[in-house]
Design a protein around this motif. Structure first.
Motif, short mmCIF file in Angstrom:
data_model
loop_
_atom_site.label_atom_id
_atom_site.label_comp_id
_atom_site.label_asym_id
_atom_site.label_seq_id
_atom_site.Cartn_x
_atom_site.Cartn_y
_atom_site.Cartn_z
N CYS A 187 -5.36 10.52 -5.02
CA CYS A 187 -5.82 10.75 -3.63
C CYS A 187 -6.73 9.61 -3.14
N LEU A 188 -7.67 9.22 -3.98
CA LEU A 188 -8.66 8.22 -3.56
C LEU A 188 -8.00 6.89 -3.21
N TRP A 189 -6.89 6.58 -3.86
CA TRP A 189 -6.19 5.31 -3.61
C TRP A 189 -5.17 5.46 -2.48
N GLY A 190 -5.13 6.62 -1.87
CA GLY A 190 -4.19 6.86 -0.77
C GLY A 190 -2.99 7.62 -1.29
N CYS A 191 -2.77 8.83 -0.75
CA CYS A 191 -1.67 9.67 -1.23
C CYS A 191 -0.34 8.94 -1.00
N PRO A 192 0.42 8.67 -2.06
CA PRO A 192 1.65 7.89 -1.87
C PRO A 192 2.80 8.72 -1.32
N THR A 193 2.61 10.05 -1.25
CA THR A 193 3.71 10.91 -0.79
C THR A 193 3.41 11.57 0.55
N ASP A 194 2.31 11.18 1.19
CA ASP A 194 1.91 11.77 2.48
C ASP A 194 1.66 13.27 2.39
N SER A 195 1.40 13.78 1.20
CA SER A 195 1.07 15.21 1.09
C SER A 195 -0.31 15.45 1.71
N LEU A 196 -1.21 14.50 1.53
CA LEU A 196 -2.53 14.57 2.15
C LEU A 196 -2.38 13.96 3.55
N TYR A 197 -2.67 14.76 4.55
CA TYR A 197 -2.45 14.33 5.93
C TYR A 197 -3.40 13.21 6.34
N THR A 198 -2.84 12.24 7.04
CA THR A 198 -3.67 11.24 7.74
C THR A 198 -3.08 11.04 9.13
N PRO A 199 -3.90 10.63 10.10
CA PRO A 199 -3.41 10.54 11.49
C PRO A 199 -2.24 9.57 11.69
N SER A 200 -2.10 8.58 10.80
CA SER A 200 -0.98 7.65 10.97
C SER A 200 0.36 8.37 10.86
N ILE A 201 0.37 9.54 10.23
CA ILE A 201 1.62 10.34 10.16
C ILE A 201 1.99 10.83 11.56
N THR A 202 0.98 11.32 12.30
CA THR A 202 1.25 11.78 13.67
C THR A 202 1.57 10.60 14.58
N LEU A 203 0.94 9.46 14.32
CA LEU A 203 1.25 8.27 15.11
C LEU A 203 2.74 7.92 14.96
N ARG A 204 3.22 7.99 13.72
CA ARG A 204 4.65 7.68 13.49
C ARG A 204 5.53 8.67 14.24
N GLN A 205 5.06 9.93 14.30
CA GLN A 205 5.80 10.97 15.03
C GLN A 205 5.84 10.62 16.53
N CYS A 206 4.70 10.19 17.07
CA CYS A 206 4.65 9.79 18.49
C CYS A 206 5.62 8.64 18.74
N GLN A 207 5.71 7.74 17.78
CA GLN A 207 6.55 6.55 17.97
C GLN A 207 8.04 6.87 18.03
N THR A 208 8.40 8.07 17.63
CA THR A 208 9.82 8.45 17.73
C THR A 208 10.13 9.00 19.13
N LEU A 209 9.10 9.21 19.95
CA LEU A 209 9.32 9.82 21.27
C LEU A 209 9.51 8.73 22.32
N PRO A 210 10.40 8.95 23.28
CA PRO A 210 10.80 7.87 24.20
C PRO A 210 9.70 7.39 25.15
N ASN A 211 8.78 8.26 25.53
CA ASN A 211 7.78 7.86 26.53
C ASN A 211 6.51 7.28 25.92
N PHE A 212 6.61 6.91 24.66
CA PHE A 212 5.41 6.43 23.97
C PHE A 212 5.50 4.94 23.72
N GLU A 213 4.43 4.24 24.09
CA GLU A 213 4.37 2.81 23.80
C GLU A 213 3.08 2.53 23.03
N TYR A 214 3.25 1.94 21.87
CA TYR A 214 2.09 1.63 21.03
C TYR A 214 1.87 0.12 21.06
N VAL A 215 0.66 -0.29 21.46
CA VAL A 215 0.35 -1.72 21.53
C VAL A 215 -0.79 -2.02 20.54
#
Lengths: 539, 155
Positions: free
Chosen positions: A227-255
């Protein structure tokens, strides 16, 4: 308004959950962020022990290419663990982002996902007492706690800590306890009555944003001990997971690659544009704004607000009421487990929480109980008062018995704790200046609480070595809040209950800056829930 | 030009060998030695800070037994010395490596009284070592600090 574009600053927990909510409502979102990226997971199927076997340069992984993660003896009292080198990206500074602080050691993150990329996943809802200064009560935010729980996956169960953490919907079954945590729960079951009535102390499961079962493409925790080195399987939630989800949506632009410095507004205090400097250098870019959402974290959002007012109105403001949780690390030895082997195949972070009942309910004291499992041990070994060979022997026979309570204390808004801008005479640039002083009665407040925790641990069979408790400096918890608080009354430098600034009608404050009180709990869960609440109620 | 036997990398290798034998009673492999040397090239932290610091290191490098004695002194009276830093560098690398070549945490479980007995025995041995180490190193510590005008090495 629906269908229009919202500009969101930051990609931390508040930003991504705000964005996902408005995207689902049909808005467009432009997210501006520095967005340093997480390095790819190394050997994602390997456990902590397997990494040592399988990597060609294990020290490079655990300690960093230049052994930057090594904690050497120092005159200053050090933390018991350090942030590993592969999480350096979380705290990598942005060029030109200068700060100066008195009585406070602020942490900033410009990572994709923000500071919570390095969190320990504790999710604790605020109760009515703790929300008394907020313009809504628990019932007003409960549906959003549940929504976040469903989005990110929070494991937990009703138990004695429910007294302090209201039970919301969307929880999944708790993670399996490690051997030491199970022993502590068994000891608690035997002494429960006495601990509750005499010490006002309660033990139970922490609620953690780590999956005990598969959820939407993420796997349940496979107990790799990394865990301390960063969960390699995304079992421990981090906001970048939701960011990736936003990036799949058409009205989202990430700069990414842009540091927002300020916004521009017209004479009617309507924001017209936001200005961001490319982190690689070059001309600042201006992005037109219909609606702006500051969700970069309490201090970065404060800085943007201050610089905008300075540039737009020539006013050098002071924003008052900065808060942070004081934390005390209290290591302990479970005398019943000395001489036993520890189990490395466990979730690495805290699985238990300790709650201290206080006469004033909102002053509740919270402890996260982490038993020692997989870890680098040299920071602990070097602190033992004997030669390293003897220290290694002691650690071998006590590893299974060691643990630490991270004790959190609440904070309230006080006028003296403030943030402002000052001109740096060396560079000529404006920099953030933070002043913080703890409350005058802090020692009187902390002392008795720590003694109660020590006594409770003793009753659980654990010994706290004298002199080992470490009072972390203010700023270390990174639970910053309170500079632009929500209020039912329209006042300068505050926000409405829906997070809308009373100073700029098309500005929303969706992060900790808008919190009027800070309970002794990790605020990330409430940051996410509040951001969804604002997105739901104001858009 | 330094002769082959006095090259800094050879000195580091010899030091790494002695300290590894002290810490885990094994000969270091190529990886461990390489990482140990790299740690020194990546940071200035391992340079002795004063006359006593240099003396302590020189004694410790002579043999694993003297390393143990020097560490027994340094753990209480020279915690920030170059010797302690070098030993902790080595320990950090060792614990990152597989347990058969690094630092094994496996223990044979015995009864609790036996564990406490073992701990007490280790404690008593440490006390004896400490007494001996103080008798040897303290005069040098005081003397070298006075001569070089240092307030104490590595504290």
């Amino acid at each position: 308004m629906r269908g229009s574009r919202v500009v969101v600053v930051g990609s931390g927990p508040s930003a991504v959950h705000f964005a996902l909510t408005v995207l689902r409502k049909g808005y467009g979102v432009l997210m501006l962020d520095v967005g340093y990226e997480k390095p790819a997971a190394v050997n994602p199927e390997d456990s902590f022990a397997a990494l040592k076997q399988n990597l060609s340069d294990p020290a490079g992984y655990f300690l960093g290419p230049n052994l930057e993660g090594l904690l050497l003896p120092s005159k200053e009292k050090r933390e018991y663990y350090g942030i590993p080198p592969n999480k350096d990206y979380v705290f990598r500074p942005a060029a030109g982002y200068e700060t100066r602080a008195r009585g406070f050691a602020p942490l900033f993150s410009f990572a994709r996902g923000g500071m919570a990329e390095a969190w320990t996943a504790g999710c604790y809802p605020f109760n009515d007492a703790e929300l008394a200064e907020f313009p809504f009560n628990y019932a007003g935010i409960a549906p959003y706690y549940e929504e976040i729980a469903r989005r990110i996956g929070i494991s937990g169960e009703p138990d004695d800590l429910q007294k302090f953490f209201p039970l919301h919907g969307g929880l999944i079954e708790p993670l399996e306890l490690d051997f030491h945590s199970r022993e502590l729960m068994n000891a608690y079951a035997r002494r429960r009555q006495e601990l509750n009535s005499r010490l006002g102390c309660y033990l139970g499961r922490t609620r953690v944003a780590t999956l005990s079962r598969d959820l939407e493409g993420r796997r349940a925790c496979s107990k790799l001990g990394r865990c301390l080195w960063g969960c390699p399987t995304d079992s421990l939630y981090t906001p970048s997971i939701t960011l990736r989800q936003c990036q799949t949506l058409p009205n989202f632009e990430y700069v990414p690659g842009h540091l927002v410095t300020h916004f521009e507004f017209n004479s009617g205090n309507h924001i017209t544009a936001v200005v961001a400097a490319p982190v690689v250098g070059g001309e600042a870019r201006k992005f037109p704004v219909e609606t702006l959402v500051l969700a970069a974290g309490a201090l970065p959002s404060t800085r943007i607000f201050l610089e905008s007012v300075l540039r737009g109105a020539g006013q050098r403001l002071e924003l008052r009421g900065l808060m942070d949780n004081r934390q005390v690390l209290m290591p302990f030895v479970n005398l019943n487990l000395i001489g036993k082997n520890y189990s490395p195949g466990s979730y690495q972070y805290h699985l238990l929480g300790m709650g201290l009942e206080m006469p004033v309910p909102r002053e509740y004291v919270h402890g996260q109980v982490t038993t020692l499992k997989t870890a680098l041990l040299h920071p602990i070994i070097q602190n033992l008062p004997c030669d390293l060979r003897a220290a290694m022997f002691i650690l071998r026979v006590t590893h299974c018995a060691l643990g630490i309570v991270n004790v959190n204390f609440h904070d309230a808004r006080r006028e003296g704790n403030r943030a402002t801008l000052e001109k740096d005479s060396a560079t000529g640039r404006e920099r953030l200046l933070v002043h913080y002083a703890p409350p005058k009665d802090e020692a009187q407040r902390m002392g008795p609480a720590l003694r109660r925790i020590r006594a409770a641990l003793w009753k659980l069979g654990c010994f706290v070595p004298p002199g080992m408790a470490h009072v972390r400096p203010m700023g270390a918890s990174a639970h910053y809040a309170g500079t632009l608080p929500m209020s039912t009354e329209s006042k300068p430098h505050t926000a409405s209950p829906a997070g809308q600034s009373y100073d700029f009608e098309n500005l929303f404050l969706a992060d900790g800056a808008a919190f009027p009180f800070l309970p002794a709990k990790n605020i990330t869960f409430t940051l996410m829930a509040n951001a969804v609440r604002i997105a739901d109620q104001a858009f | 030009m330094a002769s082959a036997s006095h090259r800094p990398e050879d000195a580091l290798l010899a030091e790494c060998r002695v300290f590894t034998r002290y810490l885990v009673a094994q000969e270091p492999g190529e990886y461990l030695c390489g990482r140990y040397a790299h740690g020194h090239s990546a940071s200035q932290a391992f340079r002795p800070a004063g006359a006593f610091d240099r003396f302590l290191l020189r004694v410790a490098k002579a043999s694993p037994l003297l390393a143990l004695l020097a560490d027994s002194y340094a753990c209480l009276f020279a915690r920030q010395s170059a010797l302690r830093k070098k030993l902790i560098l080595l320990l950090g690398i060792l614990e990152s490596m597989p347990p058969d070549v690094g630092f094994s945490e496996e223990i044979t479980e015995v009864s609790r009284p036996m564990v406490f007995l073992k701990l007490a025995a280790r404690g008593a041995l440490f006390a004896l070592r400490l007494a001996l180490a103080v008798a040897i190193f303290l005069p040098f510590h005081v003397l070298l600090s006075l001569v070089s005008g240092e307030s104490g090495s590595g504290q």
